[in-house]
Design an enzyme around this catalytic site. Structure first.
Site, mmCIF file in Angstrom:
data_model
loop_
_atom_site.group_PDB
_atom_site.id
_atom_site.type_symbol
_atom_site.label_atom_id
_atom_site.label_comp_id
_atom_site.label_asym_id
_atom_site.label_seq_id
_atom_site.Cartn_x
_atom_site.Cartn_y
_atom_site.Cartn_z
ATOM 1 N N VAL A 138 0.906 -1.148 0.000
ATOM 2 C CA VAL A 138 0.000 0.000 0.000
ATOM 3 C C VAL A 138 0.946 1.199 0.000
ATOM 4 C CG1 VAL A 138 -1.697 1.338 1.303
ATOM 5 C CG2 VAL A 138 -1.897 -1.156 1.178
ATOM 6 N N PRO A 139 1.063 1.871 -1.147
ATOM 7 C CA PRO A 139 2.136 2.859 -1.348
ATOM 8 C C PRO A 139 1.846 4.221 -0.728
ATOM 9 C CG PRO A 139 0.825 2.700 -3.325
ATOM 10 C CD PRO A 139 0.274 1.663 -2.372
ATOM 11 N N CYS A 140 1.850 4.284 0.586
ATOM 12 C CA CYS A 140 1.567 5.541 1.273
ATOM 13 C C CYS A 140 2.603 6.616 0.952
ATOM 14 C CB CYS A 140 1.451 5.314 2.769
ATOM 15 S SG CYS A 140 2.818 4.408 3.503
ATOM 16 N N HIS A 141 3.776 6.204 0.456
ATOM 17 C CA HIS A 141 4.800 7.185 0.086
ATOM 18 C C HIS A 141 4.377 8.006 -1.128
ATOM 19 C CE1 HIS A 141 5.736 3.592 -2.309
ATOM 20 N NE2 HIS A 141 6.308 4.406 -3.185
#
Length: 181
Positions: A138-141
Site C-alpha cells: 500500500v504505497p503511502c509514500h
C-alpha cells in the site's frame, strides 16, 4: 486481532524489509527499521510471537516483486493478497485508493480523500496512512501534503525515506517533470 502464521525478513535495495502472512494473504509488510531486530519487532508487534518461517510460494513471489519495485521497476503490486479485513473499514477504502496510484505518480492527501468520497477528510486519510501495515504494497509514500510537500511518513527515516522511495520510482507530480529532475 490480526493473526499471522509466519514471518521473514528479506534484503532489498533500501534495507532489510519484513513480511508476515497467514494461509492466504500478507498480514503485514514492514519497511526497514534501523536494525533487523527493530524491523522484526515492529513487524510482529500486532501479533505477539510469530515464528520466523520459510515463506510459502505466494510470499516468495511477493518478496521478489517488492525487491524489484524498490530497485525502480514499475509494478503497482495491486494483485498481491492483503488481509485488509484486519483494518478498519475507512482504512480499507484509503488503502485500496492508494493502491490505485501507479508507481512514479503522486497525489495529495486531499485528492485521495476526494477519491474515496470524503472531500474534507485529508487529515483522516493521513492518519489512516500513518497506520498502514502494508508499506510499500500500500504505497503511502505516493501521497503528499498540499503544495507537493512531503508530509509525514511513519517508516524509519520519516520524510527522507518517503522522498527516497519516490526518487527510486522517478516520481512525477501532475504529469510534470519528476520531483528530482
Amino acid at each position: 486481532m490480526r493473526s499471522a502464521l509466519g514471518h521473514c525478513l528479506f534484503e532489498t535495495a533500501v534495507g532489510e524489509c519484513g513480511l508476515a502472512w497467514n494461509e492466504a494473504a500478507l498480514v503485514a509488510v514492514q519497511l526497514p527499521e534501523a536494525t533487523p531486530a527493530g524491523t522484526r519487532a515492529r513487524l510482529c508487534r500486532p501479533f505477539g510471537t510469530v515464528p520466523e518461517a520459510a515463506p510459502p510460494p505466494f510470499v516468495q513471489a511477493a518478496i521478489m516483486r517488492i525487491r524489484r519495485l524498490l530497485q525502480g521497476e514499475r509494478d503497482d503490486l495491486r494483485d498481491l493478497p492483503l488481509a485488509l479485513g484486519t483494518v478498519p473499514a475507512f482504512h480499507q477504502r484509503v488503502y485500496e485508493a492508494a493502491r490505485a496510484i501507479p508507481p512514479g505518480e503522486v497525489v495529495t492527501y486531499g485528492e485521495l480523500a476526494r477519491r474515496i468520497g470524503d472531500r474534507g477528510g485529508s487529515r483522516a486519510v493521513g492518519q489512516a496512512l500513518g497506520h498502514n501495515p502494508f508499506a510499500p504494497v500500500v504505497p503511502c509514500h505516493r501521497i503528499l501534503a498540499a503544495g507537493g510537500r512531503a508530509g509525514g511518513f511513519s517508516a524509519e527515516g520519516g520524510a527522507a525515506t518517503k522522498l527516497r522511495l519516490l526518487e527510486i520510482e522517478q516520481a512525477r507530480f501532475d504529469g510534470e517533470p519528476g520531483l528530482f529532475d
